[in-house]
Design a protein around this motif. Structure first.
Motif, short mmCIF file in Angstrom:
data_model
loop_
_atom_site.label_atom_id
_atom_site.label_comp_id
_atom_site.label_asym_id
_atom_site.label_seq_id
_atom_site.Cartn_x
_atom_site.Cartn_y
_atom_site.Cartn_z
N ALA A 313 20.90 41.15 -11.51
CA ALA A 313 20.19 42.15 -12.93
C ALA A 313 21.52 42.61 -13.93
O ALA A 313 21.06 43.43 -14.88
CB ALA A 313 19.27 43.02 -12.26
N ALA A 314 22.02 42.88 -13.17
CA ALA A 314 23.30 43.71 -14.56
C ALA A 314 23.51 43.58 -15.33
O ALA A 314 23.69 43.31 -16.80
CB ALA A 314 24.05 44.30 -13.20
N GLY A 315 23.86 41.57 -15.05
CA GLY A 315 24.24 40.43 -15.61
C GLY A 315 23.25 40.77 -17.18
O GLY A 315 23.65 40.31 -18.46
N ILE A 316 21.94 40.58 -16.81
CA ILE A 316 20.85 40.58 -17.95
C ILE A 316 20.65 41.66 -19.05
O ILE A 316 20.57 41.60 -19.78
CB ILE A 316 19.23 40.54 -17.15
CG1 ILE A 316 19.02 39.06 -16.85
CG2 ILE A 316 18.76 40.00 -18.24
CD1 ILE A 316 18.11 38.70 -16.02
N SER A 334 12.16 29.27 -21.33
CA SER A 334 12.51 29.23 -19.86
C SER A 334 14.66 29.06 -19.56
O SER A 334 14.94 29.26 -18.87
CB SER A 334 12.04 27.32 -19.73
OG SER A 334 12.22 27.00 -20.70
N VAL A 335 15.10 29.50 -20.96
CA VAL A 335 16.35 28.69 -21.36
C VAL A 335 16.52 29.90 -20.14
O VAL A 335 18.08 30.32 -19.97
CB VAL A 335 16.92 28.81 -22.45
CG1 VAL A 335 18.25 28.67 -22.78
CG2 VAL A 335 16.55 28.07 -23.78
N LEU A 336 16.39 31.08 -20.41
CA LEU A 336 16.78 32.92 -19.52
C LEU A 336 16.56 32.21 -17.91
O LEU A 336 17.21 32.78 -17.57
CB LEU A 336 16.54 33.90 -20.15
CG LEU A 336 16.60 34.16 -21.97
CD1 LEU A 336 15.49 35.25 -22.34
CD2 LEU A 336 17.58 34.04 -22.35
N LEU A 337 15.35 31.75 -17.60
CA LEU A 337 14.76 31.85 -16.47
C LEU A 337 16.29 30.74 -15.78
O LEU A 337 16.73 30.88 -14.97
CB LEU A 337 13.93 31.24 -16.20
CG LEU A 337 13.43 31.09 -14.72
CD1 LEU A 337 13.67 32.45 -13.65
CD2 LEU A 337 11.87 30.73 -15.03
N ARG A 338 16.64 29.47 -16.45
CA ARG A 338 17.59 28.52 -16.11
C ARG A 338 18.78 29.09 -16.23
O ARG A 338 19.53 27.87 -15.22
CB ARG A 338 17.28 27.44 -16.90
CG ARG A 338 16.19 26.78 -17.30
CD ARG A 338 15.63 25.25 -17.59
NE ARG A 338 14.85 25.83 -18.92
CZ ARG A 338 14.88 24.96 -20.46
NH1 ARG A 338 15.88 24.12 -20.26
NH2 ARG A 338 14.88 25.79 -21.20
N MET A 339 19.22 29.95 -16.57
CA MET A 339 20.39 30.60 -16.51
C MET A 339 20.62 31.33 -16.09
O MET A 339 21.47 31.04 -15.25
CB MET A 339 20.54 31.15 -18.27
CG MET A 339 22.14 31.67 -18.02
SD MET A 339 22.60 33.05 -19.89
CE MET A 339 20.90 34.55 -18.94
N VAL A 340 19.61 32.04 -15.57
CA VAL A 340 19.80 32.83 -14.00
C VAL A 340 19.43 32.02 -12.84
O VAL A 340 21.15 31.89 -11.73
CB VAL A 340 18.22 34.09 -13.96
CG1 VAL A 340 18.42 34.55 -13.05
CG2 VAL A 340 18.56 34.80 -14.85
N ILE A 341 19.07 30.99 -12.85
CA ILE A 341 19.03 30.26 -11.84
C ILE A 341 20.39 29.22 -11.47
O ILE A 341 21.53 29.46 -10.66
CB ILE A 341 17.88 28.57 -11.98
CG1 ILE A 341 17.00 29.35 -11.71
CG2 ILE A 341 18.28 27.86 -10.81
CD1 ILE A 341 15.66 28.52 -12.41
N GLY A 342 21.37 28.93 -12.74
CA GLY A 342 22.79 27.98 -12.52
C GLY A 342 23.55 29.10 -12.45
O GLY A 342 24.15 28.74 -11.55
#
Length: 422
Positions: A313-316, A334-342
């Motif tokens: 959350a802090a990174g976002i 979905s790129v943002l979600l996939r980045m978080v998953i990575g």
């Protein structure tokens, strides 16, 4: 130390696995690496927090598995026992007359002081001198000789001033056949020649099961074995604490125990029990301890997952404008979600590696402590299934903590993200 290693760990992991994760998740090649390299301390310490629960689980599973196999697995009990503070020879005769009893052996457990275990100046350890009639005992008990042989040992025990020692004495102090073991009782020292090194049959564990006096609560994993004649002559103890019983194989253990308790009640027996039942209870206790420690490890992971959620959350929040620009130039939601998953995968990977290493080192340290303090030598067993389960739990918990923040940023409009610049 392992917690601090988390920082270089995430930097190494993102360089090794970053391209692979980026390709699998459909991310720009350098996006994941740049994100983590901007705040390596946050990611490294979060991975360090996640590894703690996994390390505890692996250490407990490894050491617990060794105890179950090398200690509990090697304990061999006779079919049944009768205990009492001071049983009489008549009680043993009554047992011998029972049709389902095929043999008995009177045993006395006598506490003696020894310096073979513990840390001098800090602890005082008691050993149990288990006295028996050699001829009968060897017919009923199954002893595995590490050093020496049964026939020679039996002959020397009958002669006197000789003992058998458990393998733990050999491991702790290097005592073997031909060496002298000195014990103390009421200020007097008594030397005995060691005529055999055997694996313990667990009679000292039986003394704890029946709670035969508080004086036996000192240690429950090692003992020395001598003749009743030596015990009577040197320690002046003629009482019988245990009667070892061999039962007819076709007779039910539970029924035999009930009959023994009823018929020997007048002789002042404290309890009677099945060796098989004792071992099963020990297995349940050890299994329960391992299970409880596993729950503690999982709870530690769950607590640490809040750190993962806060980190993501802090990174976002710090990169809202950057994420808004990506969305404005055509990046999919979905790129943002996939980045978080990575990011979560990198944290989980580092936590798995460090947690496994710390867990195995902890198990090794525990085994060495057991070897030095109580003389228990156990082999290391790699819990493959347990380790894989721990890794899966780390992956699931880490990603579960990161997904809410990723979902929220995916649902946020580009305009709202770009407004963070002001």
């Amino acid at each position: 130390g392992y917690f601090l290693v988390g920082v270089p760990g995430v930097l190494i992991a993102v360089r090794l696995f970053g391209p692979v994760f980026s390709k699998l998740l459909g991310l720009p090649r350098m996006m994941l690496r740049r994100t983590i390299e901007q705040t390596p301390y946050r990611f490294g310490f979060t991975a360090g927090a996640m590894m703690g629960g996994l390390a505890l689980m692996i250490s407990i599973w490894t050491q617990g598995g060794s105890l179950m196999r090398d200690w509990l697995g090697n304990l061999k009990f006779p079919d049944a026992f009768v205990s009492g503070l001071a049983l009489t020879p008549e009680a043993q005769e009554t047992l011998d007359e029972m049709p389902f009893v095929t043999g008995t052996c009177a045993i006395t457990l006598h506490p003696v002081e020894t310096d073979a275990f513990g840390v001098k100046g800090l602890t005082t350890y008691m050993s149990t001198f288990i006295a028996f009639e050699p001829e009968i005992f060897f017919e009923l008990a199954e002893l595995t000789f590490i050093e020496g042989d049964e026939e020679t040992a039996k002959a020397r025990l009958i002669e006197g001033d000789a003992i058998l020692v458990a393998r733990e004495f050999q491991v702790a102090q290097g005592l073997g056949v031909g060496d002298t073991f000195v014990c103390r009782y009421q200020g007097e020292e008594y030397p005995f020649e060691i005529v055999g090194v055997v694996t313990s049959p667990g009679l000292d564990i039986v003394s704890k099961f029946f709670n035969i006096g508080e004086e036996y609560a000192q240690q429950a994993i090692h003992a020395v074995f001598g003749s009743r004649r030596d015990m009577i002559e040197k320690f002046g103890n003629e009482s019988i604490n245990l009667i070892q019983i061999e039962l007819d194989k076709d007779f039910d253990d539970a029924e035999a125990i009930e009959i023994i308790r009823h018929d020997l009640f007048s002789y002042g027996i404290r309890d009677a029990g099945s060796g098989r039942a004792i071992k099963e209870q020990l297995r349940v206790v050890l299994g329960g301890a391992i299970g409880a420690s596993t729950v503690v490890g999982i709870c530690a992971m769950i607590v640490a997952c809040f750190g993962v959620a806060n980190l993501i959350a802090a990174g976002i929040e710090a990169r809202r404008f950057e994420l808004g620009v990506l969305r404005s130039i055509g990046a999919q939601k979905s790129v943002l979600l996939r980045m978080v998953i990575g990011e979560a995968l990198i944290i989980a990977a580092v936590a798995c590696v460090l947690g496994s290493a710390m867990g195995f080192q902890g198990a090794w340290a525990g085994r060495e402590m057991n070897k030095m303090i109580i003389g228990l030598d156990s082999k290391a067993y790699f819990p493959i299934v347990g380790t894989l389960l721990g890794w899966v739990l780390v992956l699931l918990i880490t990603n579960a903590a990161a997904l809410p923040a990723g979902y929220l940023v995916m649902r946020t409009s580009p305009r709202a993200l770009l407004q963070a610049k002001g």
